[in-house]
Design a protein around this motif. Structure first.
Motif, PDB file in Angstrom:
ATOM      1  N   GLY A 127     -15.523  18.885   4.148  1.00 51.84           N
ATOM      2  CA  GLY A 127     -14.470  18.467   5.070  1.00 51.84           C
ATOM      3  C   GLY A 127     -14.194  16.985   4.995  1.00 51.84           C
ATOM      4  N   SER A 128     -15.289  16.169   4.851  1.00 51.45           N
ATOM      5  CA  SER A 128     -15.089  14.717   4.851  1.00 51.45           C
ATOM      6  C   SER A 128     -14.271  14.301   3.650  1.00 51.45           C
ATOM      7  CB  SER A 128     -16.435  14.003   4.850  1.00 51.45           C
ATOM      8  OG  SER A 128     -17.119  14.331   3.652  1.00 51.45           O
ATOM      9  N   ASN A 129     -14.487  14.983   2.524  1.00 53.96           N
ATOM     10  CA  ASN A 129     -13.725  14.678   1.333  1.00 53.96           C
ATOM     11  C   ASN A 129     -12.242  14.935   1.570  1.00 53.96           C
ATOM     12  OD1 ASN A 129     -13.922  13.575  -1.097  1.00 53.96           O
ATOM     13  ND2 ASN A 129     -14.860  15.322  -2.118  1.00 53.96           N
ATOM     14  N   LEU A 130     -11.971  16.048   2.251  1.00 50.79           N
ATOM     15  CA  LEU A 130     -10.574  16.390   2.520  1.00 50.79           C
ATOM     16  C   LEU A 130      -9.927  15.331   3.398  1.00 50.79           C
ATOM     17  CD1 LEU A 130      -8.344  18.516   2.219  1.00 50.79           C
ATOM     18  CD2 LEU A 130      -9.204  19.586   4.289  1.00 50.79           C
ATOM     19  N   ALA A 131     -10.698  14.877   4.426  1.00 52.37           N
ATOM     20  CA  ALA A 131     -10.136  13.887   5.346  1.00 52.37           C
ATOM     21  C   ALA A 131      -9.800  12.605   4.605  1.00 52.37           C
ATOM     22  CB  ALA A 131     -11.110  13.609   6.486  1.00 52.37           C
ATOM     23  N   THR A 132     -10.720  12.173   3.729  1.00 50.17           N
ATOM     24  CA  THR A 132     -10.435  10.936   3.004  1.00 50.17           C
ATOM     25  C   THR A 132      -9.277  11.132   2.041  1.00 50.17           C
ATOM     26  OG1 THR A 132     -12.274  11.532   1.582  1.00 50.17           O
ATOM     27  CG2 THR A 132     -12.644   9.764   3.162  1.00 50.17           C
ATOM     28  N   CYS A 133      -9.159  12.360   1.480  1.00 50.30           N
ATOM     29  CA  CYS A 133      -8.003  12.643   0.621  1.00 50.30           C
ATOM     30  C   CYS A 133      -6.709  12.440   1.386  1.00 50.30           C
ATOM     31  CB  CYS A 133      -8.049  14.090   0.128  1.00 50.30           C
ATOM     32  SG  CYS A 133      -9.078  14.332  -1.310  1.00 50.30           S
ATOM     33  N   ILE A 134      -6.662  13.055   2.585  1.00 50.17           N
ATOM     34  CA  ILE A 134      -5.445  12.962   3.388  1.00 50.17           C
ATOM     35  C   ILE A 134      -5.184  11.517   3.772  1.00 50.17           C
ATOM     36  CG2 ILE A 134      -4.392  13.611   5.566  1.00 50.17           C
ATOM     37  CD1 ILE A 134      -5.861  16.234   5.426  1.00 50.17           C
ATOM     38  N   ALA A 135      -6.261  10.805   4.190  1.00 45.15           N
ATOM     39  CA  ALA A 135      -6.087   9.410   4.603  1.00 45.15           C
ATOM     40  C   ALA A 135      -5.542   8.588   3.449  1.00 45.15           C
ATOM     41  CB  ALA A 135      -7.421   8.841   5.096  1.00 45.15           C
ATOM     42  N   LYS A 136      -6.115   8.801   2.260  1.00 46.84           N
ATOM     43  CA  LYS A 136      -5.643   8.028   1.103  1.00 46.84           C
ATOM     44  C   LYS A 136      -4.177   8.316   0.820  1.00 46.84           C
ATOM     45  CE  LYS A 136      -9.853   7.177  -1.469  1.00 46.84           C
ATOM     46  NZ  LYS A 136     -10.699   7.599  -2.591  1.00 46.84           N
ATOM     47  N   ARG A 137      -3.805   9.601   0.954  1.00 42.59           N
ATOM     48  CA  ARG A 137      -2.416   9.941   0.658  1.00 42.59           C
ATOM     49  C   ARG A 137      -1.465   9.325   1.672  1.00 42.59           C
ATOM     50  NH1 ARG A 137      -2.050  16.228  -0.785  1.00 42.59           N
ATOM     51  NH2 ARG A 137      -3.887  15.929  -2.063  1.00 42.59           N
ATOM     52  N   LEU A 138      -1.885   9.294   2.948  1.00 40.94           N
ATOM     53  CA  LEU A 138      -1.068   8.673   3.986  1.00 40.94           C
ATOM     54  C   LEU A 138      -0.871   7.193   3.701  1.00 40.94           C
ATOM     55  CD1 LEU A 138      -2.070   9.978   7.523  1.00 40.94           C
ATOM     56  CD2 LEU A 138       0.185   9.940   6.500  1.00 40.94           C
ATOM     57  N   VAL A 139      -2.003   6.514   3.380  1.00 37.24           N
ATOM     58  CA  VAL A 139      -1.925   5.087   3.089  1.00 37.24           C
ATOM     59  C   VAL A 139      -0.986   4.851   1.917  1.00 37.24           C
ATOM     60  CG1 VAL A 139      -3.240   3.151   2.167  1.00 37.24           C
ATOM     61  CG2 VAL A 139      -4.145   4.436   4.064  1.00 37.24           C
ATOM     62  N   LYS A 140      -1.095   5.725   0.906  1.00 38.43           N
ATOM     63  CA  LYS A 140      -0.235   5.564  -0.266  1.00 38.43           C
ATOM     64  C   LYS A 140       1.236   5.706   0.126  1.00 38.43           C
ATOM     65  CE  LYS A 140      -0.334   5.477  -4.847  1.00 38.43           C
ATOM     66  NZ  LYS A 140      -1.078   5.552  -6.074  1.00 38.43           N
ATOM     67  N   LYS A 141       1.511   6.722   0.973  1.00 36.13           N
ATOM     68  CA  LYS A 141       2.901   6.947   1.384  1.00 36.13           C
ATOM     69  C   LYS A 141       3.451   5.736   2.128  1.00 36.13           C
ATOM     70  CE  LYS A 141       3.968  10.460   4.105  1.00 36.13           C
ATOM     71  NZ  LYS A 141       4.439  11.716   4.722  1.00 36.13           N
ATOM     72  N   ARG A 142       2.627   5.227   3.094  1.00 38.49           N
ATOM     73  CA  ARG A 142       3.094   4.095   3.890  1.00 38.49           C
ATOM     74  C   ARG A 142       3.299   2.876   3.028  1.00 38.49           C
ATOM     75  NH1 ARG A 142       3.571   7.417   7.757  1.00 38.49           N
ATOM     76  NH2 ARG A 142       1.766   8.052   8.994  1.00 38.49           N
ATOM     77  N   THR A 143       2.398   2.674   2.047  1.00 41.03           N
ATOM     78  CA  THR A 143       2.555   1.517   1.164  1.00 41.03           C
ATOM     79  C   THR A 143       3.841   1.626   0.361  1.00 41.03           C
ATOM     80  OG1 THR A 143       0.171   1.707   0.953  1.00 41.03           O
ATOM     81  CG2 THR A 143       1.223  -0.003  -0.297  1.00 41.03           C
ATOM     82  N   GLN A 144       4.208   2.859  -0.036  1.00 37.23           N
ATOM     83  CA  GLN A 144       5.471   3.026  -0.757  1.00 37.23           C
ATOM     84  C   GLN A 144       6.653   2.600   0.099  1.00 37.23           C
ATOM     85  OE1 GLN A 144       5.636   3.640  -3.813  1.00 37.23           O
ATOM     86  NE2 GLN A 144       3.630   4.468  -4.226  1.00 37.23           N
ATOM     87  N   VAL A 145       6.603   2.975   1.398  1.00 39.20           N
ATOM     88  CA  VAL A 145       7.694   2.579   2.289  1.00 39.20           C
ATOM     89  C   VAL A 145       7.737   1.071   2.420  1.00 39.20           C
ATOM     90  CG1 VAL A 145       8.555   2.748   4.636  1.00 39.20           C
ATOM     91  CG2 VAL A 145       7.545   4.732   3.568  1.00 39.20           C
ATOM     92  N   LEU A 146       6.564   0.452   2.570  1.00 40.64           N
ATOM     93  CA  LEU A 146       6.499  -1.001   2.720  1.00 40.64           C
ATOM     94  C   LEU A 146       7.051  -1.688   1.480  1.00 40.64           C
ATOM     95  CD1 LEU A 146       5.584  -3.096   4.730  1.00 40.64           C
ATOM     96  CD2 LEU A 146       3.361  -3.128   3.632  1.00 40.64           C
ATOM     97  N   LYS A 147       6.807  -1.081   0.301  1.00 37.39           N
ATOM     98  CA  LYS A 147       7.318  -1.674  -0.935  1.00 37.39           C
ATOM     99  C   LYS A 147       8.830  -1.755  -0.920  1.00 37.39           C
ATOM    100  CE  LYS A 147       3.810  -0.601  -4.338  1.00 37.39           C
ATOM    101  NZ  LYS A 147       3.479   0.120  -5.559  1.00 37.39           N
ATOM    102  N   ARG A 148       9.467  -0.759  -0.269  1.00 34.21           N
ATOM    103  CA  ARG A 148      10.928  -0.786  -0.227  1.00 34.21           C
ATOM    104  C   ARG A 148      11.439  -1.809   0.762  1.00 34.21           C
ATOM    105  NH1 ARG A 148      11.977   4.778   1.324  1.00 34.21           N
ATOM    106  NH2 ARG A 148      10.140   5.603   0.326  1.00 34.21           N
ATOM    107  N   LEU A 149      10.629  -2.111   1.793  1.00 29.21           N
ATOM    108  CA  LEU A 149      11.098  -3.024   2.839  1.00 29.21           C
ATOM    109  C   LEU A 149      10.941  -4.485   2.453  1.00 29.21           C
ATOM    110  CD1 LEU A 149       9.792  -1.223   6.016  1.00 29.21           C
ATOM    111  CD2 LEU A 149      12.144  -1.582   5.369  1.00 29.21           C
ATOM    112  N   VAL A 150       9.843  -4.810   1.773  1.00 33.42           N
ATOM    113  CA  VAL A 150       9.605  -6.197   1.390  1.00 33.42           C
ATOM    114  C   VAL A 150      10.397  -6.481   0.114  1.00 33.42           C
ATOM    115  CG1 VAL A 150       7.863  -7.810   0.571  1.00 33.42           C
ATOM    116  CG2 VAL A 150       7.316  -6.231   2.415  1.00 33.42           C
ATOM    117  N   PRO A 151      11.197  -7.567   0.099  1.00 39.62           N
ATOM    118  CA  PRO A 151      11.995  -7.850  -1.093  1.00 39.62           C
ATOM    119  C   PRO A 151      11.123  -8.073  -2.306  1.00 39.62           C
ATOM    120  CG  PRO A 151      12.209  -9.605   0.517  1.00 39.62           C
ATOM    121  CD  PRO A 151      11.481  -8.514   1.185  1.00 39.62           C
ATOM    122  N   GLY A 152      11.456  -7.412  -3.399  1.00 38.10           N
ATOM    123  CA  GLY A 152      10.658  -7.534  -4.613  1.00 38.10           C
ATOM    124  C   GLY A 152       9.426  -6.657  -4.592  1.00 38.10           C
TER     125      GLY A 152
END
Lengths: 190, 92
Positions: A127-152
């Motif tokens: 279960g812990s592995n799954l949780a970290t998988c999900i957490a990592k994917r969430l962080v990745k998604k949010r970072t992608q959004v942030l990449k679009r917001l910050v110029p460059g």
């Protein structure tokens, strides 16, 4: 550390005000008959370029704003007056390095795609592995959004995007502060 | 670049930047108004990033709104008054 942040903000504010007033002179005095939307876009553009050039090429996001503005020939007068001609060389160099980064990223992405397929085949054990998988994917998604917001941001790796976002937020605050004060002053004078 | 070499270097860089990422995220936390007000130290990385994105978007909106108001104000400044001439000399 708070004091250095305050000091830097004050310095940035001074530089920004200087450059923005310069920019407004250039924009607002050129054509007397501008409709509301044109004037608003000029004001916003001059504020963004003034903020970026006040950073004096110390951050990626500021260079990205200036190189994006330089692509439009109509903005050249504004950009040249606010940021000087030194940015042109940096812009060309940045374009080349950005292009290289894009093509090398494309090559990497192709190889990553294959690796990802192999990874997905592996089942998640506990279960812990799954949780970290999900957490990592969430962080990745949010970072992608942030990449679009910050110029460059599209050209940066995830670590730099967060670093640049820190500085970008601080500078945006300065911009909003100064603009609010100018709007208040103009309202009172009117 | 062989795939083996890139695998090793990525794990090395992960070791170095994990602590730095935590440091950066804590700095971000201090900046964000939402998380500061709630005074909870339990904000996860994805929550901090989400709040950052929301904050940047709201700052963009503010800049847009202020440019709008400023353009409206400046368009009404063409009256003949001492205040108008002050504004004109300052900005236009």
């Amino acid at each position: 550390m708070q004091e250095t942040i305050m000091h830097n903000s004050r310095e940035l504010k001074k530089e920004f005000i200087k450059k923005w007033v310069q920019g407004l002179h250039i924009c607002c005095s050129s054509k007397k008959q501008m409709n509301l939307l044109e004037r608003k876009n000029k004001i916003k553009l001059s504020a963004d370029i003034a903020l970026a050039s006040a950073k004096n090429s110390t951050t990626c996001w500021s260079k990205a704003i200036i190189s994006k503005a330089e692509k439009d020939e109509q903005n050249m007068i504004l950009v040249n007056n606010l940021s000087g001609s030194g940015s042109k060389f940096m812009c060309a160099h940045q374009k080349v390095s950005c292009h290289k980064r894009i093509t090398s990223k494309k090559i990497l992405k192709k190889s990553y795609g294959f690796r990802k397929k192999m990874k997905k085949m592996e089942p998640c054990d506990h279960g812990s592995n799954l949780a970290t998988c999900i957490a990592k994917r969430l962080v990745k998604k949010r970072t992608q959004v942030l990449k679009r917001l910050v110029p460059g941001g599209e050209f940066m790796d995830e670590f730099s995007v967060i670093k640049e976002a820190l500085d970008y937020i601080l500078s945006l605050r300065v911009q909003v502060d100064v603009m609010k004060n100018l709007v208040n002053a103009t309202t009172i004078l009117n | 670049m062989s795939s083996r070499r890139s695998g090793e270097s990525s794990s090395e860089t992960l070791k170095i930047t994990d602590a730095q990422i935590v440091q950066l995220l804590s700095k971000l936390k201090q900046l964000l108004p939402e998380i500061r007000n709630r005074r909870s130290n339990k904000a996860s990385a994805s929550k901090v990033l989400q709040e950052t994105c929301n904050y940047v978007r709201s700052l963009h909106r503010e800049v847009d709104d202020l440019s709008d108001r400023l353009s409206q104000l400046l368009s009404t400044v063409d009256a003949e008054s001492p205040e108008a001439s002050v504004i004109r000399s300052l900005i236009m």
